[in-house]
Design a protein around this motif. Structure first.
Motif, PDB file in Angstrom:
ATOM      1  N   MET A   1     -18.787 -18.310 -50.538  1.00 53.94           N
ATOM      2  CA  MET A   1     -18.363 -17.410 -49.142  1.00 53.94           C
ATOM      3  C   MET A   1     -16.978 -18.164 -48.354  1.00 53.94           C
ATOM      4  N   GLY A   2     -16.304 -16.893 -48.130  1.00 55.81           N
ATOM      5  CA  GLY A   2     -15.708 -17.166 -47.314  1.00 55.81           C
ATOM      6  C   GLY A   2     -15.716 -15.941 -45.614  1.00 55.81           C
ATOM      7  N   GLY A   3     -14.433 -16.475 -45.321  1.00 56.31           N
ATOM      8  CA  GLY A   3     -13.529 -15.268 -43.778  1.00 56.31           C
ATOM      9  C   GLY A   3     -14.888 -15.147 -43.068  1.00 56.31           C
ATOM     10  N   ILE A   4     -14.182 -14.361 -41.623  1.00 49.08           N
ATOM     11  CA  ILE A   4     -15.124 -14.358 -40.885  1.00 49.08           C
ATOM     12  C   ILE A   4     -15.367 -12.599 -41.008  1.00 49.08           C
ATOM     13  N   ALA A   5     -16.924 -12.821 -40.262  1.00 50.21           N
ATOM     14  CA  ALA A   5     -17.897 -11.748 -39.827  1.00 50.21           C
ATOM     15  C   ALA A   5     -17.975 -11.220 -38.735  1.00 50.21           C
ATOM     16  N   THR A   6     -17.440  -9.688 -38.261  1.00 45.38           N
ATOM     17  CA  THR A   6     -18.116  -9.677 -36.517  1.00 45.38           C
ATOM     18  C   THR A   6     -19.042  -8.482 -37.032  1.00 45.38           C
ATOM     19  N   ILE A   7     -19.769  -8.674 -36.412  1.00 47.37           N
ATOM     20  CA  ILE A   7     -20.835  -8.026 -36.020  1.00 47.37           C
ATOM     21  C   ILE A   7     -20.097  -7.228 -34.341  1.00 47.37           C
ATOM     22  N   GLY A   8     -20.119  -5.628 -34.086  1.00 46.20           N
ATOM     23  CA  GLY A   8     -20.025  -5.179 -32.845  1.00 46.20           C
ATOM     24  C   GLY A   8     -20.868  -4.513 -32.085  1.00 46.20           C
ATOM     25  N   SER A   9     -22.297  -5.239 -32.103  1.00 49.03           N
ATOM     26  CA  SER A   9     -23.196  -5.331 -31.696  1.00 49.03           C
ATOM     27  C   SER A   9     -23.904  -4.117 -32.378  1.00 49.03           C
ATOM     28  N   GLY A  10     -24.431  -2.330 -32.573  1.00 52.00           N
ATOM     29  CA  GLY A  10     -24.880  -1.326 -33.487  1.00 52.00           C
ATOM     30  C   GLY A  10     -26.529  -1.936 -33.536  1.00 52.00           C
ATOM     31  N   ALA A  11     -27.312  -1.102 -34.441  1.00 57.58           N
ATOM     32  CA  ALA A  11     -28.436  -0.890 -34.673  1.00 57.58           C
ATOM     33  C   ALA A  11     -28.286  -1.390 -36.010  1.00 57.58           C
ATOM     34  N   LEU A  12     -29.226  -2.378 -36.546  1.00 55.68           N
ATOM     35  CA  LEU A  12     -29.449  -2.556 -38.316  1.00 55.68           C
ATOM     36  C   LEU A  12     -30.781  -2.187 -38.276  1.00 55.68           C
ATOM     37  N   ARG A  13     -30.781  -0.781 -39.437  1.00 58.13           N
ATOM     38  CA  ARG A  13     -32.060  -0.816 -39.734  1.00 58.13           C
ATOM     39  C   ARG A  13     -32.523  -0.917 -41.499  1.00 58.13           C
ATOM     40  N   GLY A  38     -20.900 -12.655 -32.726  1.00 57.31           N
ATOM     41  CA  GLY A  38     -21.437 -10.922 -32.459  1.00 57.31           C
ATOM     42  C   GLY A  38     -23.221 -10.889 -32.506  1.00 57.31           C
ATOM     43  N   LYS A  39     -23.814  -9.564 -32.348  1.00 54.84           N
ATOM     44  CA  LYS A  39     -25.379  -9.583 -33.010  1.00 54.84           C
ATOM     45  C   LYS A  39     -25.137  -7.967 -32.480  1.00 54.84           C
ATOM     46  N   PHE A  40     -26.323  -8.154 -33.266  1.00 55.35           N
ATOM     47  CA  PHE A  40     -26.881  -6.269 -34.008  1.00 55.35           C
ATOM     48  C   PHE A  40     -27.437  -6.226 -32.247  1.00 55.35           C
ATOM     49  N   SER A  41     -27.635  -5.061 -32.005  1.00 55.98           N
ATOM     50  CA  SER A  41     -28.408  -4.840 -30.732  1.00 55.98           C
ATOM     51  C   SER A  41     -29.766  -4.201 -30.596  1.00 55.98           C
ATOM     52  N   THR A  42     -29.980  -3.992 -31.793  1.00 56.68           N
ATOM     53  CA  THR A  42     -31.208  -4.159 -32.381  1.00 56.68           C
ATOM     54  C   THR A  42     -31.720  -4.269 -33.936  1.00 56.68           C
ATOM     55  N   ILE A  43     -32.728  -4.348 -34.510  1.00 52.88           N
ATOM     56  CA  ILE A  43     -33.292  -4.780 -35.446  1.00 52.88           C
ATOM     57  C   ILE A  43     -34.072  -4.393 -36.261  1.00 52.88           C
ATOM     58  N   THR A  44     -34.153  -3.817 -36.725  1.00 57.16           N
ATOM     59  CA  THR A  44     -35.305  -3.088 -37.064  1.00 57.16           C
ATOM     60  C   THR A  44     -35.722  -3.177 -38.479  1.00 57.16           C
ATOM     61  N   VAL A  45     -37.514  -3.261 -39.154  1.00 59.26           N
ATOM     62  CA  VAL A  45     -36.898  -3.043 -40.334  1.00 59.26           C
ATOM     63  C   VAL A  45     -38.596  -2.502 -40.432  1.00 59.26           C
ATOM     64  N   ASP A  46     -38.528  -1.289 -41.188  1.00 55.94           N
ATOM     65  CA  ASP A  46     -39.483  -0.512 -41.459  1.00 55.94           C
ATOM     66  C   ASP A  46     -41.149  -0.461 -41.648  1.00 55.94           C
ATOM     67  N   GLY A  47     -41.913  -1.157 -41.267  1.00 55.17           N
ATOM     68  CA  GLY A  47     -43.182  -1.096 -40.842  1.00 55.17           C
ATOM     69  C   GLY A  47     -43.873  -2.851 -41.010  1.00 55.17           C
ATOM     70  N   MET A  48     -43.036  -3.472 -40.634  1.00 54.36           N
ATOM     71  CA  MET A  48     -42.685  -5.115 -40.565  1.00 54.36           C
ATOM     72  C   MET A  48     -42.492  -5.757 -39.137  1.00 54.36           C
ATOM     73  N   THR A  49     -42.977  -6.486 -38.602  1.00 53.85           N
ATOM     74  CA  THR A  49     -42.477  -7.106 -37.488  1.00 53.85           C
ATOM     75  C   THR A  49     -41.725  -8.665 -38.061  1.00 53.85           C
TER      76      THR A  49
END
Length: 64
Positions: A1-13, A38-49
Motif C-alpha cells: 500500500m503506497g502513495g497518496i489518495a486525495t478525494i476531491g468531494s463528489g459523490a460515491l455510489r 479529503g472526503k466524498f460529499s455523499t455516499i450511497t449504496v443501493d438498497g442499504m444504509t
C-alpha cells in the motif's frame, strides 16, 4: 500500500453485481492508501444504509 489518495468531494455510489448483498454489520473496504485525504460529499449504496469511516489510510463502510 503506497502513495497518496486525495478525494476531491463528489459523490460515491456503490452497487453490487450478480445479486450480492453484504450482511448487516459487514465492513466493506472501499479504498486504501498510505495517505488518504479529503472526503466524498455523499455516499450511497443501493438498497442499504451504510456508515462511512475514514481514517488517515482507509475508507470503510459498515452496512446497517
Amino acid at each position: 500500500m503506497g502513495g497518496i489518495a486525495t478525494i476531491g468531494s463528489g459523490a460515491l455510489r456503490v452497487t453490487f453485481q450478480n445479486g450480492y448483498k453484504p450482511a448487516a454489520g459487514a465492513v466493506l473496504t472501499v479504498m486504501r492508501a498510505a495517505s488518504l485525504k479529503g472526503k466524498f460529499s455523499t455516499i450511497t449504496v443501493d438498497g442499504m444504509t451504510v456508515t462511512p469511516t475514514c481514517t488517515g489510510s482507509a475508507l470503510t463502510l459498515r452496512v446497517g
